[in-house]
Every structure is written in structure tokens, then in C-alpha cells.
Design a protein around this motif. Structure first.
Motif, short mmCIF file in Angstrom:
data_model
loop_
_atom_site.label_atom_id
_atom_site.label_comp_id
_atom_site.label_asym_id
_atom_site.label_seq_id
_atom_site.Cartn_x
_atom_site.Cartn_y
_atom_site.Cartn_z
N CYS A 172 -79.56 4.67 -45.42
CA CYS A 172 -78.58 5.19 -46.38
C CYS A 172 -78.56 4.26 -47.60
O CYS A 172 -79.27 3.26 -47.65
CB CYS A 172 -77.21 5.32 -45.72
SG CYS A 172 -76.27 3.79 -45.58
N SER A 174 -76.36 2.20 -48.54
CA SER A 174 -75.88 0.85 -48.23
C SER A 174 -76.92 0.03 -47.47
O SER A 174 -76.86 -1.20 -47.50
CB SER A 174 -74.57 0.92 -47.44
OG SER A 174 -73.55 1.42 -48.28
N CYS A 175 -77.86 0.68 -46.78
CA CYS A 175 -79.00 -0.06 -46.21
C CYS A 175 -79.84 -0.64 -47.36
O CYS A 175 -80.34 -1.75 -47.29
CB CYS A 175 -79.91 0.85 -45.40
SG CYS A 175 -79.19 1.58 -43.93
N CYS A 242 -76.09 -2.18 -40.96
CA CYS A 242 -75.50 -1.56 -42.15
C CYS A 242 -74.02 -1.23 -41.90
O CYS A 242 -73.66 -0.68 -40.86
CB CYS A 242 -76.25 -0.27 -42.51
SG CYS A 242 -75.51 0.66 -43.86
N CYS A 245 -73.99 3.01 -41.96
CA CYS A 245 -74.71 3.84 -40.98
C CYS A 245 -75.20 3.04 -39.78
O CYS A 245 -75.84 3.61 -38.89
CB CYS A 245 -75.88 4.59 -41.64
SG CYS A 245 -77.31 3.56 -41.98
ZN LIG Z 1 -77.04 2.42 -43.96
#
Ligand SMILES: [Zn+2]
Length: 256
Positions: A172, A174-175, A242, A245
């Protein structure tokens, strides 16, 4: 959801119906789809225009503020006669002129903590085209929480970046960016040609995801630099830690 095409729609979309793996089946899927676009400025406006032309059934647009003179070098849904009036009205008017078959719903606000969940709940695919990371992270979090595909697209100067998040299956946002890049600003150098390129690529991602054709940028990041015309695609791995996710996250979707 599938929707039958009228004869008028078959004529309007005839040239894209010739795309062999798309065809009437793909067009029916587009007609049955709802797509949320967070901000319809330079990048998101191009996304909206391409998706309206392609015949996505319902566009849900969120964008605050009034048209300014200095929007007009890149925000192609805004018009000079609409300066001082709501951007979202100019955008909706232009899209309806382009394709009256498309249902355009508007919200004259940007994506916030208060409205993000409700907006994402009403779409099949979300597009994050806001320049600010706070809004992009919000869209990412809600898309992951609700298991909706998200196309994230951004640009700066002559460069662009694009990825497609398939919650539970791919990295995602944020990863990719555990924290907001510290130097990111709301105002930045931009040509419309760059914003429109990135927006058009994002629209193609939406069309592919909805119609089930091609190979979306799931788990991959496309970077482009139009100064020397370098395009590259790099794999992006999921971060098991993360905050959005990862396996310990409170909003992580069920395992696919
Ligand atoms: Zn993520």
C-alpha cells in the motif's frame, strides 16, 4: 455490476470497443462502475476527463475552493469565466459537456478524516490525486480498510509517480512511504503536460482494473521523468510491519 449499452453508447464508444480484450464486456463494466477522485486539479482533472470520455458510469469528485487565475495553466477542467466560483462546479460542467451519459456527483470539500470513509464506501475504485500526503494517506488507509483498489498518482516538476494498491495483495502507499516526505509542499513547479500525462496513466489503470484487462501497476511503482523521457517500473514489496496494511495493523483487510 453490468449495465447494457444503448445504441447511442455503442456509437460513442465504437473506437474503444475495437480494443480486442476490452470490447462490449469491458464497456459494460465501465458503465457499471463508480470511481472516486480525490481532487480534480491538474492530475485528477485529467483522470476525470479521461474516465468521462471512456464512459465510466459514475464519477464522484471531491475538491474544495474556487477557481483562481493561477489554476489555469494546468487544471484543464477549470475555465477563465469561472474564476472566483467553485472549482467543483466548473469540473462537473466540463465533464457533463464531454459526456452526458456519465453521472457526476460532486463534493466541494477535500478528503478529510470526517468524510473519507463515506466517500470510499461509495466507490468501486478510488483515485488519489491530491498533492498533500495527508490526504493521500487517508485515501490509502480507507481503501485498505474497505478492500477497494486505489490508484495513487503524483507529480513534481517534470517527474511523476504512479502505483495501484490492491488491498490484501500488494504493497500500500504506507509500505512505500512510511512517513510523509518532509519537503513536500502544496505548491510546486508544474506544467499541465506533465500533470495530464500522469493523470492519463492513472485513468488507464482504472480502466484496466475495472475492465479486468492488461496488467495494472499492482505491487509496482512507475516513475517517469519527462525531462529526459525516462520511464521505469520497479517492484514494491509489502512491509509486514506497515502501520496500515501490516499484519498487526487494526485496519488490515482480511487475507486474500
Ligand atoms: Zn502497507
Amino acid at each position: 455490476m453490468y449495465s447494457e449499452l444503448t445504441d447511442e453508447e455503442r456509437r460513442r464508444y465504437e473506437w474503444q470497443l475495437w480494443v480486442p480484450d476490452f470490447g462490449e464486456e469491458g464497456q459494460r463494466r465501465l458503465k457499471g462502475a463508480s470511481v472516486l477522485i480525490s481532487r480534480v486539479g491538474g492530475v485528477g482533472g485529467a483522470v476525470a476527463m479521461q474516465l468521462a470520455a471512456a464512459g465510466v458510469g459514475r464519477l464522484l469528485l471531491a475538491h474544495a475552493g474556487n477557481v483562481r487565475l493561477d489554476d489555469l495553466n494546468r487544471q484543464l477542467l477549470m475555465t477563465t469565466d469561472w474564476i472566483g466560483k467553485p472549482r467543483i462546479e466548473s469540473a462537473a460542467r466540463r465533464l457533463r459537456e464531454l459526456n452526458p451519459h456519465v453521472e457526476v456527483e460532486t463534493l466541494g470539500e477535500n478528503v478529510t478524516e470526517e468524510n473519507a470513509a463515506g466517500l470510499v464506501a461509495r466507490c468501486d475504485v478510488a483515485v488519489s490525486a491530491a498533492p498533500l500526503f495527508s490526504e493521500r494517506f487517508l485515501m490509502n488507509r480507507e481503501a485498505v480498510r474497505q478492500g477497494k483498489p486505489l490508484v495513487d498518482c503524483a507529480m513534481y516538476d517534470l517527474e511523476g509517480r504512479l502505483t495501484t494498491v490492491q488491498p490484501g495483495r500488494t504493497a500500500c502507499l504506507s509500505c512505500l512511504y512510511p512517513e510523509s516526505p518532509p519537503n513536500w509542499k502544496r505548491e510546486f513547479p508544474v506544467f499541465s503536460a506533465v500533470a495530464s500525462t500522469v493523470g492519463s496513466l492513472a485513468a488507464m489503470e482504472v480502466i484496466k482494473v475495472v475492465a479486468g484487462i492488461g496488467k495494472p501497476l499492482a505491487g509496482r511503482l512507475l516513475t517517469l521523468d519527462l525531462r529526459d523521457m525516462r520511464f521505469a517500473t520497479v517492484p514494491v514489496a509489502r512491509d509486514t510491519q506497515c502501520s496500515v496494511c501490516g499484519s498487526c495493523s487494526p485496519v488490515a483487510p482480511p487475507k486474500a
